[in-house]
Scaffold this motif. Sequence first.
Motif, short mmCIF file in Angstrom:
data_model
loop_
_atom_site.label_atom_id
_atom_site.label_comp_id
_atom_site.label_asym_id
_atom_site.label_seq_id
_atom_site.Cartn_x
_atom_site.Cartn_y
_atom_site.Cartn_z
N UNK A 1 -71.93 26.00 10.75
CA UNK A 1 -72.70 24.88 11.29
C UNK A 1 -74.14 25.29 11.55
N UNK A 2 -74.35 26.53 11.99
CA UNK A 2 -75.70 27.02 12.24
C UNK A 2 -76.50 27.08 10.94
N UNK A 3 -75.87 27.50 9.84
CA UNK A 3 -76.56 27.55 8.55
C UNK A 3 -76.94 26.14 8.08
N UNK A 4 -76.06 25.16 8.35
CA UNK A 4 -76.38 23.78 8.00
C UNK A 4 -77.56 23.29 8.85
N UNK A 5 -77.52 23.59 10.15
CA UNK A 5 -78.58 23.17 11.07
C UNK A 5 -79.93 23.77 10.65
N UNK A 6 -79.90 24.99 10.13
CA UNK A 6 -81.15 25.63 9.68
C UNK A 6 -81.70 24.98 8.41
N UNK A 7 -80.87 24.18 7.73
CA UNK A 7 -81.33 23.49 6.54
C UNK A 7 -81.20 24.27 5.25
N UNK A 8 -80.55 25.42 5.27
CA UNK A 8 -80.45 26.23 4.05
C UNK A 8 -79.10 26.07 3.37
N UNK A 9 -78.18 25.36 4.04
CA UNK A 9 -76.84 25.16 3.51
C UNK A 9 -76.47 23.69 3.68
N UNK A 10 -75.71 23.16 2.73
CA UNK A 10 -75.23 21.79 2.82
C UNK A 10 -73.71 21.81 2.85
N UNK A 11 -73.14 20.92 3.68
CA UNK A 11 -71.69 20.80 3.77
C UNK A 11 -71.22 19.66 2.88
N UNK B 1 -63.43 38.37 8.63
CA UNK B 1 -63.07 38.96 9.91
C UNK B 1 -63.39 38.12 11.13
N UNK B 2 -63.79 36.85 10.94
CA UNK B 2 -64.16 35.99 12.07
C UNK B 2 -62.97 35.17 12.55
N UNK B 3 -62.97 34.86 13.84
CA UNK B 3 -62.04 33.87 14.37
C UNK B 3 -62.44 32.49 13.86
N UNK B 4 -61.48 31.56 13.82
CA UNK B 4 -61.73 30.25 13.24
C UNK B 4 -62.90 29.53 13.90
N UNK B 5 -62.95 29.55 15.25
CA UNK B 5 -64.02 28.82 15.95
C UNK B 5 -65.38 29.45 15.67
N UNK B 6 -65.40 30.79 15.53
CA UNK B 6 -66.66 31.46 15.26
C UNK B 6 -67.12 31.18 13.83
#
Length: 572
Positions: free
Chosen positions: A474-484, A463-468
């Motif tokens: 990106x926030x999850x990656x920045x937190x260090x709990x997710x890798x892209x 249900x999110x817009x693309x930019x959101x």
Amino acid sequence: MTPEELARLIALLRRSGTDLHDVEVKAAGGGLPKSVRDTLSALSNDRGGTVILGLDEASGFRPAAGFDAARIRDALASACNDDLHPPVRSEIEIVPFEDALVVIAEVGELDPRFKPCYVAARGEYNGSFTRGGDGDRRLTDFEIHLLHTNRGQPDDDRQPVPGATPADLDETEVQLLLARVRQRQPRAFADLGSQQALRRLNVLAEDSSNILRPTLGALLTLGVYPQQFFPQLNATLVVYPGTSNQDVPANGPRFLENRSFDGPVPIIVDEAVSAVLRNTSVRSFIDGSGRIDRYDYPAEVIREAIANALLHRDYSSYSRSTPVQITLYSDRLVIANPGGLFGAVTEDDLGGEGVTSTRNPVLARLLQDVRLPETGRMVCENRASGIPTMLRELRRAGSPLPEFHNRITRFKLLLPRHTLLDDETTAWIAELGQQNLTATQQLALAEMRSGRAVTNSSMRNLGLEAHRATAELADLVHRGIVVRVGERRHSRYLLAPREEQLALDLNSGVSDVEIVLRALTGGSELSRRDIEERTGLSYMKVLRALHKLEAAGQVHPTAPPRSPLRRYRSAH
């Protein structure tokens, strides 16, 4: 790809012990391997992916001996441009990793209009590949045929069926169809006789002997018994008691139900939905309006999934012996049909409003005007609304979103049975110690915990817009709990290796500089890689911390910057 992202990707590879489906790693110490061309073809014909050169899988993905990054980069660029047809457009770069350099190529999926991509020297039928497991597999003649038909518009559903006559159509349904189209489109049909109208609707067509016969699309929607002519153009259901066809209880039945559904598409859809619901559990809830019965899978979702499979499957002569297969396990429902996605639609597009492309336009047109049994509802009421409807109903029920698995010869939809945010998953998210996670971020983490990658597209399906969606990932990656993994539109997101998450917990509230300085206490001399392993920090975080500590005179290097003997020690 940044050095930090590369380090996390290699950590995933080391944890799995082998290549990933869309990540191929080769040492290339003695030059560019010939097999790289097969991989470039395979990734182009699949969903794209990443090629990493300069790491030796046999030694745990460590830098390969004798690797010349500049020479391999140039050789790879030449292979992409000169050795494949059409040429592979990839982004090639040299990235530092563990005191060495590697070459990375991000390969995008080729536009369906130009597939297959093949090794020019071998020709199309010997040099076309796709991904299989963690390797490359040569495409079959059938797969190449499907890719060819994908360039244009197949007409299998508008072809007259040999031996069939208008008497093989259900006269009641034919008259209802005519009444409906004459009412809705009077300019096109009101003044036409029945035979002329049916020819205009591609229900009837002349064969090579000028005999008027029902088309394949007509038999599938209006036929009394289409399986007289095509016995396997139906659907099957197998219900297993466990999570696989091998998971059979002692002295128990091999399967709980095994049957096929014949007749035209409306009959198949109606009977198959009833059978699936009959084999799933029902939970009752009480709200202000009374009791609500909720199935494991919403009935509307099952109906749309089965109808989509029958509508969009391949009906060419290659696959007329393959039915739509419905398989119900204790933890999931799987619906598979022959023929992958058609046209320019990709897995990432699925769920978008108005996204549609069908290989069977006659069938799609007729199913908009043919009703389900004993109802006034059409089988396909509004083209391009099937998957959005499924996603909406699943979100409303709090169920996981479906998984889509697209291959050239088959499309598979998987519906998990469990609830995404159950008590165990909610407790696990709380243990991560991350504050202010959004509801969609929690759902994304739950998807990753269950082993599924998350993409920008799957976040949009929440249900999110693309930019959101991009910002939350990106926030999850920045937190260090997710890798892209992957770049731009090919990016997908996975949970970071557990050791990196543990480092976040242990070092909570402590700066990266302080963490690195602590690792060097006691007179230790450590390489940058030693520091990464000891602290759990990423490549870039360790590098920045060391630069700051060197500038402040708190840490001294033991060798020049490019030396493999370079270590670090505390100044105190």
